[in-house]
Write an enzyme that holds these catalytic residues in place. Structure first.
Site, PDB file in Angstrom:
ATOM      1  N   ASN A   1       0.950  -1.198   0.015  1.00  0.00           N
ATOM      2  CA  ASN A   1      -0.067  -0.106   0.018  1.00  0.00           C
ATOM      3  C   ASN A   1       0.824   1.160  -0.036  1.00  0.00           C
ATOM      4  OD1 ASN A   1      -1.870   1.963   0.506  1.00  0.00           O
ATOM      5  ND2 ASN A   1      -2.362   1.392   2.503  1.00  0.00           N
TER       6      ASN A   1
ATOM      7  N   LYS B   1      -0.023   4.226  -0.093  1.00  0.00           N
ATOM      8  CA  LYS B   1      -0.415   5.457   0.334  1.00  0.00           C
ATOM      9  C   LYS B   1      -0.371   6.833  -0.506  1.00  0.00           C
ATOM     10  CE  LYS B   1      -0.183   3.117   4.999  1.00  0.00           C
ATOM     11  NZ  LYS B   1       0.008   3.363   6.214  1.00  0.00           N
TER      12      LYS B   1
ATOM     13  N   HIS C   1      -9.521   0.943   5.044  1.00  0.00           N
ATOM     14  CA  HIS C   1      -8.354   1.027   5.681  1.00  0.00           C
ATOM     15  C   HIS C   1      -8.638   2.175   6.861  1.00  0.00           C
ATOM     16  CE1 HIS C   1      -4.095   2.433   6.519  1.00  0.00           C
ATOM     17  NE2 HIS C   1      -3.833   1.383   5.679  1.00  0.00           N
TER      18      HIS C   1
ATOM     19  N   GLU D   1      -6.826   4.616   7.857  1.00  0.00           N
ATOM     20  CA  GLU D   1      -6.620   6.059   7.502  1.00  0.00           C
ATOM     21  C   GLU D   1      -7.813   6.432   6.637  1.00  0.00           C
ATOM     22  OE1 GLU D   1      -2.936   5.528   5.423  1.00  0.00           O
ATOM     23  OE2 GLU D   1      -1.807   5.073   7.440  1.00  0.00           O
TER      24      GLU D   1
ATOM     25  N   GLU E   1      -4.894  -4.722  10.611  1.00  0.00           N
ATOM     26  CA  GLU E   1      -3.831  -3.870  10.822  1.00  0.00           C
ATOM     27  C   GLU E   1      -4.182  -3.166  12.134  1.00  0.00           C
ATOM     28  OE1 GLU E   1      -1.842  -2.662   6.820  1.00  0.00           O
ATOM     29  OE2 GLU E   1      -3.919  -1.516   6.876  1.00  0.00           O
TER      30      GLU E   1
ATOM     31  N   GLY F   1       2.913   2.375  10.563  1.00  0.00           N
ATOM     32  CA  GLY F   1       3.844   3.535  10.429  1.00  0.00           C
ATOM     33  C   GLY F   1       4.676   4.065  11.689  1.00  0.00           C
TER      34      GLY F   1
ATOM     35  N   SER G   1       3.780  -1.989   9.998  1.00  0.00           N
ATOM     36  CA  SER G   1       5.309  -2.196  10.067  1.00  0.00           C
ATOM     37  C   SER G   1       6.252  -3.410   9.621  1.00  0.00           C
ATOM     38  CB  SER G   1       5.887  -1.703  11.505  1.00  0.00           C
ATOM     39  OG  SER G   1       5.273  -0.411  11.820  1.00  0.00           O
TER      40      SER G   1
HETATM   41  P1  13P Z   1       3.143   0.520   7.497  1.00  0.00           P
HETATM   42  O1  13P Z   1       3.810  -0.815   6.923  1.00  0.00           O
HETATM   43  O2  13P Z   1       4.030   1.572   7.059  1.00  0.00           O
HETATM   44  O3  13P Z   1       3.256   0.467   9.132  1.00  0.00           O
HETATM   45  O4  13P Z   1       1.661   0.973   6.897  1.00  0.00           O
HETATM   46  C1  13P Z   1       0.981  -0.349   7.123  1.00  0.00           C
HETATM   47  C2  13P Z   1      -0.318  -0.044   6.162  1.00  0.00           C
HETATM   48  O5  13P Z   1      -1.079   0.714   6.789  1.00  0.00           O
HETATM   49  C3  13P Z   1      -0.576  -0.936   5.145  1.00  0.00           C
HETATM   50  O6  13P Z   1      -1.795  -0.645   4.554  1.00  0.00           O
END
Ligand code: 13P
Length: 249
Positions: free
Chosen positions: A11, A13, A97, A99, A168, A174, A211
């Site tokens: 992903n 983002k 997701h 976010e 997740e 992150g 992560s």
């Molecule tokens: P990170 O791997 O940067 O923690 O992000 C995970 C994520 O939100 C994937 O959708």
């Protein structure tokens, strides 16, 4: 290990323009080769879907959008439909997701998005996961159970062909703080158990995200109920993403 074929999805983002995506995808295709042992996908921003699908034509790497609107068309400024995603050459979408939930996507919308995106022909990677407060309050199981029941409200057994779920935990996204393999296993097993109310849990792929890196991916994905990874930061570099793909097989 199970008979489920692992999936490793990156992903991106809000990273990479179309030209950057094209360059990344060409490099990734070379690193992954023609016959990877696992399913592989990238999730570019909407503006790079077409360039990514084009650069990956003929390669065993799928392209998924990062979200999809529940309606076919209409007055939804800034959103895009499943048909628009498919027309770029992409074949799937993340839904729910954390976010996007934080930006206002609701449980009711997510449930309809899952239904309508599958109907339109997209593979859906439904995302769920709890906050740090929820985990510390000992409410992870109840939270994830509620999210999965709600999101799968309109799902039928036959939808298993186009459904993947990613667990997740928000506190691991992150942050560089990964769930331990035991925590990932426990939560992915809960996801599978609850999803079994609607689809065949033995077939359903449940991914871990938060992560994931080349250093921790093998141990996380060796857990019985972890069928792959949804990777954020470590998917932005072709070498590190390919390294995660390599250990998943
Ligand atoms: P990170 O791997 O940067 O923690 O992000 C995970 C994520 O939100 C994937 O959708």
């Amino acid at each position: 290990m199970s008979s489920r074929r692992p999936l490793v999805a990156g992903n991106w983002k809000m990273h990479k323009t179309g030209p950057e995506a094209r360059e990344f995808c060409a490099a990734l295709a070379g690193l992954v080769g023609e016959d990877p042992a696992v399913d592989v996908a990238v999730c570019p921003p909407y503006t790079a879907l077409e360039a990514s699908a084009d650069a990956l034509a003929g390669a065993p790497i799928a392209v998924y959008a990062q979200n999809v609107h529940e309606n076919e068309k209409g007055a939804h400024t800034g959103d895009i439909s499943a048909a628009m995603i498919l027309a770029t050459g992409a074949d799937g979408a993340l839904v729910g997701h954390s976010e996007r939930r934080a930006a206002g996507d609701t449980d009711a919308q997510i449930a309809i998005r899952v239904r309508n995106a599958i109907d339109a022909g997209l593979l859906v990677v439904l995302c769920c996961g709890e906050s740090l407060e929820t985990r510390q309050a000992g409410e992870t199981e109840a939270w994830v159970t509620r999210q999965i029941r709600s999101a799968l409200e309109h799902v039928q057994p036959a939808d298993i062909a186009r459904l993947v779920i990613a667990y997740e935990p928000i506190w691991a996204i992150g942050t560089g703080e990964t769930a331990s393999p035991a925590q990932a296993q426990e939560a992915c097993a809960i996801v599978r158990r609850v999803a079994t109310e609607k689809v065949d849990g033995e077939v359903l792929r449940v991914l871990y995200g938060g992560s994931v890196s080349p250093a921790n991916a093998a141990e996380l994905m060796s857990q019985h109920d972890v069928d792959g990874a949804l990777v954020g930061g470590a998917s932005l570099d072709p070498e590190s993403f390919a390294a995660i793909v390599a250990v998943a097989g």
